[in-house]
Motif scaffolding. Structure first.
Motif, short mmCIF file in Angstrom:
data_model
loop_
_atom_site.label_atom_id
_atom_site.label_comp_id
_atom_site.label_asym_id
_atom_site.label_seq_id
_atom_site.Cartn_x
_atom_site.Cartn_y
_atom_site.Cartn_z
N TYR A 3 -3.98 -1.37 -5.98
CA TYR A 3 -2.84 -1.36 -5.06
C TYR A 3 -1.54 -0.96 -5.76
O TYR A 3 -0.62 -0.47 -5.10
N LEU B 164 0.84 -1.19 0.00
CA LEU B 164 0.00 0.00 0.00
C LEU B 164 0.88 1.24 0.00
O LEU B 164 1.02 1.96 0.99
N PHE C 78 -1.20 3.18 -5.96
CA PHE C 78 -1.93 3.44 -4.72
C PHE C 78 -1.93 4.94 -4.40
O PHE C 78 -1.17 5.42 -3.55
#
Length: 496
Positions: A426, A408, A429
């Motif tokens: 992701y 993340l 991100f």
């Protein structure tokens, strides 16, 4: 002799830009994200449905074709970046010549642009939409000069507008608006109405063609709703902004001056064009350059950093030089022939010296680029020792984990690309990249997935676009496991 000078000039420019791009270390996240999107398309993933992106994907599709042919390596995109940069500079030069700016002054403008953008050249949709915009300006100027006034030509101008939309929908939409509306400025009497309305109709047809093809592609792949989610409804969650004031207050004096002057030039030229139109003394080329400078300058919004500003300001530079040239031709009667010849010689010598200097300065780096072959997809790209070690450590951890692992962080793609993994939201991100649900969408997904999540350790500076709400949820609700490299590992344990 003339052809030889041109060859030396442009060959020097190409080699210089190529060197600047090739010696860059792996660090530019925009470059990584753009490469990753094209890489994913090249392996069959569908934009929006499988790939997180908030712009239209024309450049990514074109890049994917080259990756498919020449190999899925970032080195390929760097060669394409050099070609795109050179094409943009050639277009600037050709437009200047076409609007009767002396070629020597056009050459100086090209060198100034290289100086300003040398650290920013990359394969980016903003550079690509700029190229489309410059081609449109060139064709429009040719129309004004009565070189190619055909309906086929009008459709082609519209077609380019549609392609601009398919490259970056926000700027493309503004360019399409100018393509249509600028013809209304040339209507002088009732007899002109039919002629110009016909031109507008053909331009609209041209605009619609690529957009319809894009929509059909989305519908066929069941990705139209996802496109709306990411590129239309999701824009309200895009809170990533850098104020234009930051440019004016920049520590870089050149950026400070230019960012102050460019809006003034655009406002001034717009006022002048309005007055000239009212007096029925309009200059069509000046009006056209002014009209297209406005939508392309919108590239500088909402992220007003150096690269977005400089790309967006290029048509305004042409506009300014054109205006100065008009004034000079009207009020300065002294022949500047010898001055211009001197400028041409100085420019050519400057290109030769700069190319030699850049090559000599970077010869060692260029010589050892072939040694960087250890990281998949980043071959022949300089990777610092620390980043190289970090990639190996994190990738080993991901591959050996018994659970799905997500990073993340904005740099997630750097770690996922070498091991051929892609995790949609992701892997880019950033705030605004999750669709209409924003960060809540990601939090809901995390709640329901038994996985490990890596977040950047507090000792390191996070990217300014980092989704802080998701990070806070991870720290407050998931179980801390360990620290791997620069990341803290949290685990979501879902009991059966």
């Amino acid at each position: 002799m003339k052809k030889l000078k041109n060859v030396i000039f442009w060959a020097g420019i190409f080699i210089t830009i190529l060197t600047y791009i090739l010696v860059k270390p792996l660090s530019d996240l925009d470059e990584v994200w753009n490469f990753n999107i094209a890489r994913c398309i090249s392996i069959g993933l569908i934009p929006y449905k499988d790939i997180s992106m908030i712009t239209t994907p024309l450049l990514s599709f074109i890049t994917a074709i080259f990756l498919k042919i020449f190999g899925s390596e970032m080195f390929v995109t760097r060669i394409l970046a050099t070609i795109l940069a050179t094409v943009n500079l050639i277009l600037v030069y050709k437009i200047c010549k076409k609007v009767d700016i002396p070629k020597q002054i056009a050459g100086v403008l090209v060198l100034i642009i290289i100086f300003l953008l040398k650290d920013y050249f990359c394969l980016d949709y903003n550079f690509f939409v700029l190229a489309i915009g410059l081609i449109i300006i060139l064709l429009e100027v040719k129309n004004i000069k009565k070189e190619k006034i055909t309906m086929k030509n009008q459709i082609f101008i519209g077609l380019l507008g549609g392609l601009a939309f398919c490259t970056k929908q926000s700027i493309g939409l503004l360019i399409c608006f100018i393509i249509v509306i600028n013809q209304l400025f040339f209507i002088k009497n009732k007899s002109d109405i039919k002629k110009y309305l016909k031109i507008i109709l053909f331009r609209i047809i041209g605009i619609i063609i690529p957009i319809m093809i894009f929509v059909i592609y989305l519908l066929y792949n069941k990705a139209f709703y996802d496109f709306l989610d990411y590129c239309v409804f999701g824009i309200k969650t895009f809170s990533n902004r850098i104020s234009y004031k930051s440019l004016i207050q920049s520590q870089n004096l050149v950026i400070q001056i230019l960012s102050t002057c460019v809006p003034i030039i655009l406002i001034f030229s717009t006022i002048v064009n309005i007055i000239m139109k009212c007096l029925k003394k309009e200059n069509r080329i000046f009006l056209l350059l002014n009209a297209y400078s406005l939508p392309i300058f919108a590239i500088a919004y909402p992220i007003s950093d150096n690269i977005h500003f400089l790309i967006g300001a290029i048509p305004t530079f042409i506009l300014l030089i054109y205006f100065i040239n008009l004034i000079a031709n009207k009020y300065i009667k002294v022949s500047g022939k010898y001055v211009l010849e001197f400028i041409e010689i100085i420019s050519l010598v400057w290109v030769i010296l700069c190319t030699t200097y850049v090559e000599f300065k970077n010869s060692e780096t260029l010589g050892i680029l072939s040694k960087y072959k250890g990281i998949n997809h980043f071959k022949n790209i300089y990777v610092s020792e620390n980043l190289n070690d970090s990639i190996k450590e994190i990738d080993n951890y991901i591959n050996s984990s018994d659970k799905k692992v997500y990073i993340l962080d904005s740099s997630a793609a750097i770690y996922m690309i070498p091991i051929n993994k892609y995790n949609k939201n992701y892997d880019m991100f950033n705030k605004g990249n999750f669709g209409r649900g924003g960060e809540e969408t990601q939090i809901d997904q995390i709640k329901n997935e038994d996985a490990k999540y890596l977040i950047l350790n507090d000792n390191y500076t996070r990217n300014w676009q980092n989704p802080e709400e998701v990070r806070a949820y991870i720290k407050e609700n998931l179980k801390y496991i360990e620290t791997v490299g620069i990341y803290d590992v949290y685990e979501n344990i879902i009991e059966d």
